[in-house]
Design a protein around this motif. Structure first.
Motif, mmCIF file in Angstrom:
data_model
loop_
_atom_site.group_PDB
_atom_site.id
_atom_site.type_symbol
_atom_site.label_atom_id
_atom_site.label_comp_id
_atom_site.label_asym_id
_atom_site.label_seq_id
_atom_site.Cartn_x
_atom_site.Cartn_y
_atom_site.Cartn_z
ATOM 1 N N MET A 450 -21.723 -2.887 -3.513
ATOM 2 C CA MET A 450 -22.622 -3.160 -2.240
ATOM 3 C C MET A 450 -24.005 -3.465 -2.728
ATOM 4 O O MET A 450 -25.122 -3.660 -2.007
ATOM 5 C CB MET A 450 -23.005 -1.721 -1.520
ATOM 6 C CG MET A 450 -21.628 -1.431 -1.077
ATOM 7 S SD MET A 450 -20.457 -2.245 -0.040
ATOM 8 C CE MET A 450 -21.573 -2.257 1.683
ATOM 9 N N SER A 461 -26.223 5.309 2.427
ATOM 10 C CA SER A 461 -25.133 4.680 3.423
ATOM 11 C C SER A 461 -24.377 3.577 2.836
ATOM 12 O O SER A 461 -23.001 3.469 3.172
ATOM 13 C CB SER A 461 -25.662 4.398 4.735
ATOM 14 O OG SER A 461 -26.679 3.598 4.802
ATOM 15 N N LEU A 462 -24.934 2.872 2.180
ATOM 16 C CA LEU A 462 -24.436 1.332 1.508
ATOM 17 C C LEU A 462 -23.360 2.152 0.058
ATOM 18 O O LEU A 462 -22.452 1.502 -0.043
ATOM 19 C CB LEU A 462 -25.385 0.745 1.076
ATOM 20 C CG LEU A 462 -26.202 -0.144 1.955
ATOM 21 C CD1 LEU A 462 -27.085 -1.116 1.371
ATOM 22 C CD2 LEU A 462 -25.191 -0.972 2.798
ATOM 23 N N ASP A 464 -21.760 4.889 0.003
ATOM 24 C CA ASP A 464 -20.527 5.598 0.627
ATOM 25 C C ASP A 464 -19.337 4.865 0.285
ATOM 26 O O ASP A 464 -18.951 3.829 0.489
ATOM 27 C CB ASP A 464 -20.772 5.871 2.421
ATOM 28 C CG ASP A 464 -19.612 6.743 2.834
ATOM 29 O OD1 ASP A 464 -18.602 7.008 2.170
ATOM 30 O OD2 ASP A 464 -19.976 7.258 4.088
ATOM 31 N N TRP A 466 -16.482 5.570 1.671
ATOM 32 C CA TRP A 466 -15.788 5.109 2.754
ATOM 33 C C TRP A 466 -16.110 3.489 3.222
ATOM 34 O O TRP A 466 -15.352 2.977 4.134
ATOM 35 C CB TRP A 466 -16.090 5.904 3.809
ATOM 36 C CG TRP A 466 -15.507 7.531 3.843
ATOM 37 C CD1 TRP A 466 -16.099 8.642 3.511
ATOM 38 C CD2 TRP A 466 -14.245 7.694 3.966
ATOM 39 N NE1 TRP A 466 -15.091 9.418 3.420
ATOM 40 C CE2 TRP A 466 -14.051 8.971 3.775
ATOM 41 C CE3 TRP A 466 -13.018 6.922 4.625
ATOM 42 C CZ2 TRP A 466 -12.623 9.886 4.055
ATOM 43 C CZ3 TRP A 466 -11.840 7.478 4.873
ATOM 44 C CH2 TRP A 466 -11.764 9.058 4.496
ATOM 45 N N GLN A 467 -17.113 3.006 2.747
ATOM 46 C CA GLN A 467 -17.313 1.512 2.995
ATOM 47 C C GLN A 467 -16.077 0.761 2.725
ATOM 48 O O GLN A 467 -15.529 0.623 1.307
ATOM 49 C CB GLN A 467 -18.400 0.818 2.011
ATOM 50 C CG GLN A 467 -19.769 1.553 2.384
ATOM 51 C CD GLN A 467 -20.475 0.780 3.518
ATOM 52 O OE1 GLN A 467 -19.610 -0.214 4.449
ATOM 53 N NE2 GLN A 467 -21.474 1.461 4.107
ATOM 54 N N PRO A 468 -15.478 -0.013 3.730
ATOM 55 C CA PRO A 468 -14.239 -0.743 3.538
ATOM 56 C C PRO A 468 -14.499 -1.794 2.407
ATOM 57 O O PRO A 468 -13.302 -1.800 1.523
ATOM 58 C CB PRO A 468 -14.201 -1.428 4.873
ATOM 59 C CG PRO A 468 -14.894 -0.583 5.715
ATOM 60 C CD PRO A 468 -16.054 0.034 4.990
ATOM 61 N N PRO A 545 -13.633 -1.636 10.394
ATOM 62 C CA PRO A 545 -15.024 -2.424 10.119
ATOM 63 C C PRO A 545 -16.115 -1.884 9.594
ATOM 64 O O PRO A 545 -16.848 -2.370 9.008
ATOM 65 C CB PRO A 545 -15.396 -2.928 11.890
ATOM 66 C CG PRO A 545 -14.683 -1.720 12.603
ATOM 67 C CD PRO A 545 -13.375 -1.033 11.889
ATOM 68 N N THR A 546 -16.239 -0.501 9.701
ATOM 69 C CA THR A 546 -17.481 0.140 8.987
ATOM 70 C C THR A 546 -17.047 1.496 8.427
ATOM 71 O O THR A 546 -15.744 2.171 8.558
ATOM 72 C CB THR A 546 -18.328 0.613 10.085
ATOM 73 O OG1 THR A 546 -17.842 1.620 10.995
ATOM 74 C CG2 THR A 546 -18.882 -0.661 11.108
ATOM 75 N N ALA A 547 -17.938 2.203 7.498
ATOM 76 C CA ALA A 547 -17.561 3.314 6.744
ATOM 77 C C ALA A 547 -17.244 4.340 7.875
ATOM 78 O O ALA A 547 -16.186 5.227 7.773
ATOM 79 C CB ALA A 547 -18.614 3.684 5.849
ATOM 80 N N ASN A 548 -17.882 4.379 8.823
ATOM 81 C CA ASN A 548 -17.763 5.742 9.777
ATOM 82 C C ASN A 548 -16.534 5.557 10.545
ATOM 83 O O ASN A 548 -15.576 6.405 10.887
ATOM 84 C CB ASN A 548 -18.838 5.577 10.910
ATOM 85 C CG ASN A 548 -20.181 6.205 10.100
ATOM 86 O OD1 ASN A 548 -20.036 6.903 9.441
ATOM 87 N ND2 ASN A 548 -21.369 5.712 10.899
ATOM 88 N N ASP A 549 -16.194 4.223 10.883
ATOM 89 C CA ASP A 549 -14.783 3.874 11.522
ATOM 90 C C ASP A 549 -13.744 3.980 10.653
ATOM 91 O O ASP A 549 -12.643 4.885 11.090
ATOM 92 C CB ASP A 549 -14.791 2.334 11.895
ATOM 93 C CG ASP A 549 -15.618 2.175 12.967
ATOM 94 O OD1 ASP A 549 -15.906 2.820 13.939
ATOM 95 O OD2 ASP A 549 -16.201 0.861 13.145
#
Length: 566
Positions: A450, A461-462, A464, A466-468, A545-549
């Motif tokens: 990232m 947050s970058l 994480d 979980w980032q796809p 599409p996102t880490a949260n998703d």
């Protein structure tokens, strides 16, 4: 004025719930901003010596009346106060003209920075150094040493960071819980809290500010040390819910023992990240399958010269013997660039994170690699342990071959690499054709994927996992393992997250290494899901599409009991 109800989240490090009054630990006195520059270095040096010795003596006196585990920690902190290198560093600041307390503060901060840059366990040792700093400055200023206030009633103790020397002498009948704004899951404070049976949470953001206001208004606090939830001015409903959740967590963990595997029997080895011989002894007492990451930097830090082969051999033997027949995965020296060593200084670099660290340093200073491998081989031959050795920061076939040739030449039985940079993840099949296994360092892999500095909090947050994009890198690394029939594990922080552990298993990771305290929850989560569910979770997360998703998609598939583990 009513105190606002707030819910704060941190990391749970000692399970159990607590509710009661708040006791905020006062900050240390800090540097004397009015002190003059040092003119008489000899006199100031004597003052430093006296202050450090006073600190060491007071800690050793506490140790005489402490538990065995507390004695170890107090003795270790006292040893730091008597460290000759630390004193020399302070004297150097005095010679540069710094005032007495400024010299103490700046010199110890430089030492702490080295520990922090190393990350993980070593970063959490910085707290011990700060304890020495604060006590020495208090002595130098003629002030009382900092510490926990006298508790007039059972209370939850709140601090920016709590010195191990303070935690070691806590009375569990008076300390209902511990909440730390900073700290870490394997810090001495966390270890002691768990040993004393005191619910505790660390890295709870702005808790000191909110708790100070609440304390002034006589408000209470509630704590769940299992999940790291802290509630300022809780309602009765909050308290009842925390108690119920704690009971449900304990029930979910009740059957968490033995080897790691999914519901349908797919094996995933659960291992410990360790940083010292003492870590090894503690971890070896736990119900886990060995160590997936033994960081060896502690042997090299803060020294004028590299440790000898003989010194290293004795330490490695101690670690190997602690685990008996269980595996120990050793990472060779990961230093250089932003982790400088006095005896291996290659000069300043424009971008240290992309500089000559890890194997890039030891290819220049081959003597460091040669002596370490010689010591590891000697310890292996003396113990017959299940030893696996891996090199950090591998990016090319040439680097992997160089390390593999050296490790095999001294007779080490299993040779691997760290996958921390995208190049290694993308080319894992080619690299694994040379070595026997790979271990993914998720912290650095996220950083380099990232382009986000691990040390810059604003970019969290970058970083994480979980980032796809990061999950795709992990998938690529695992695909290389499948193609070659070689073993791929994870030894980064992601391995200790019960939810991410399911995704990593679905991606093809075969072992997870973490702080020992996290093994129980990860093992319990794995046992609640079969491999096909883990693979479905992984597919959803990678395609999100996102880490949260990604996280939200996985949460829809989990067994209901997992919510008590995360």
């Amino acid at each position: 004025m009513a105190v606002e109800h707030r819910v704060l989240l941190g990391i749970g490090v000692s399970s159990g719930t607590a509710h009661g009054a708040i006791a905020v630990v006062s900050p240390a006195p800090g540097v004397d901003t009015h002190e003059p520059r040092t003119d008489d270095v000899d006199a100031a040096t004597q003052q430093v010596s006296d202050a450090l010795e006073t600190v060491a003596t007071s800690l050793l006196e506490r140790a005489e009346h402490a538990s065995e585990k507390a004695q170890e920690i107090l003795n270790a902190t006292a040893k730091m106060a008597r460290d000759r290198g630390l004193k020399k560093a302070i004297v150097k600041e005095l010679k540069n003209g710094s005032g007495l307390t400024r010299a103490i503060s700046d010199a110890i901060q430089k030492y702490a920075d080295m520990f922090i840059e190393l990350g993980g366990y070593m970063a959490e040792r910085a707290t011990d150094l700060y304890d020495v700093r604060d006590r020495a400055i208090a002595v130098a200023r003629g002030l009382p040493m900092p510490g926990i206030p006298e508790l007039s009633e059972p209370s939850i103790i709140v601090a920016r960071d709590l010195a191990p020397a303070e935690t070691a002498t806590l009375d569990p009948d008076k300390a209902l819980g511990i909440v730390i704004a900073e700290g870490g899951p394997t810090s001495h404070t966390a270890i002691l809290a768990a040993q004393l049976g005191i619910p505790a949470a660390v890295r709870v953001g702005k808790v000191v500010d909110f708790a100070t206001l609440a304390q002034a208004e006589g408000a209470t606090m509630a704590l769940d040390g299992g999940v790291g939830e802290v509630i300022i001015a809780p309602s009765q409903e909050d308290i009842d819910l925390l108690t119920e959740r704690s009971e449900q967590r304990e029930a979910a963990l009740a059957d968490s023992h033995g080897v790691g595997m999914t519901y349908d029997g797919h094996r995933v080895a659960l291992l410990a990240n360790i940083g010292t011989a003492d870590d090894a002894k503690r971890a070896a007492e736990k119900d886990l399958e060995g160590s997936g990451l033994f960081r060896t930097e502690f042997l090299f830090l803060g020294r004028e010269a590299a440790p000898s082969v003989e010194e290293q051999t004795e330490v490695y033997k101690t670690v190997f013997e602690a685990f008996g027949k269980r595996r120990i995965t050793v990472r060779t020296l990961d230093a250089g660039a932003d982790k400088p060593l006095k005896f291996a200084d290659l000069g300043e670099e424009e971008n240290p994170a992309l500089g000559r660290r890890g194997v890039r340093l030891t290819r220049i200073r081959e003597d460091l690699m040669d002596s370490q491998l010689e010591a590891l081989a000697a310890a292996y031959k003396a113990t017959g342990a299940d030893v696996r050795v891996m090199a950090p920061m591998i990016a090319t076939m040439e680097e992997a071959q160089w390390f593999a040739d050296k490790a095999r030449a001294v007779g080490l039985p299993s040779v691997g690499i760290m996958i921390e940079v995208p190049a290694a993840a993308i080319n894992s099949a080619q690299l694994l054709s040379i070595v026997d296994f790979a271990s993914i360092g998720t912290n650095d892999l996220a950083q380099y994927t990232m382009a986000a500095d691990r040390m810059q909090g604003e970019l969290a947050s970058l970083l994480d996992v979980w980032q796809p994009a990061v999950l795709r890198m992990i998938r690529s690394a695992c695909q290389g393992g499948t193609a070659t029939g070689k073993y791929v594990g994870v030894c980064g922080e992601a391995g200790g997250d019960p939810l991410l552990a399911l995704v990593l298993t679905g991606l093809g990771v075969q072992s997870l290494s973490m702080a020992p305290t996290k093994v129980g929850a990860v093992r319990a989560a794995l046992k609640l899901h079969d491999l096909s569910t883990c693979q479905q979770m992984a597919a959803y997360a990678v395609d999100a599409p996102t880490a949260n998703d990604a996280r939200a998609a996985v949460e829809k598939l989990i067994h209901p009991d997992v919510k008590f583990l995360i």
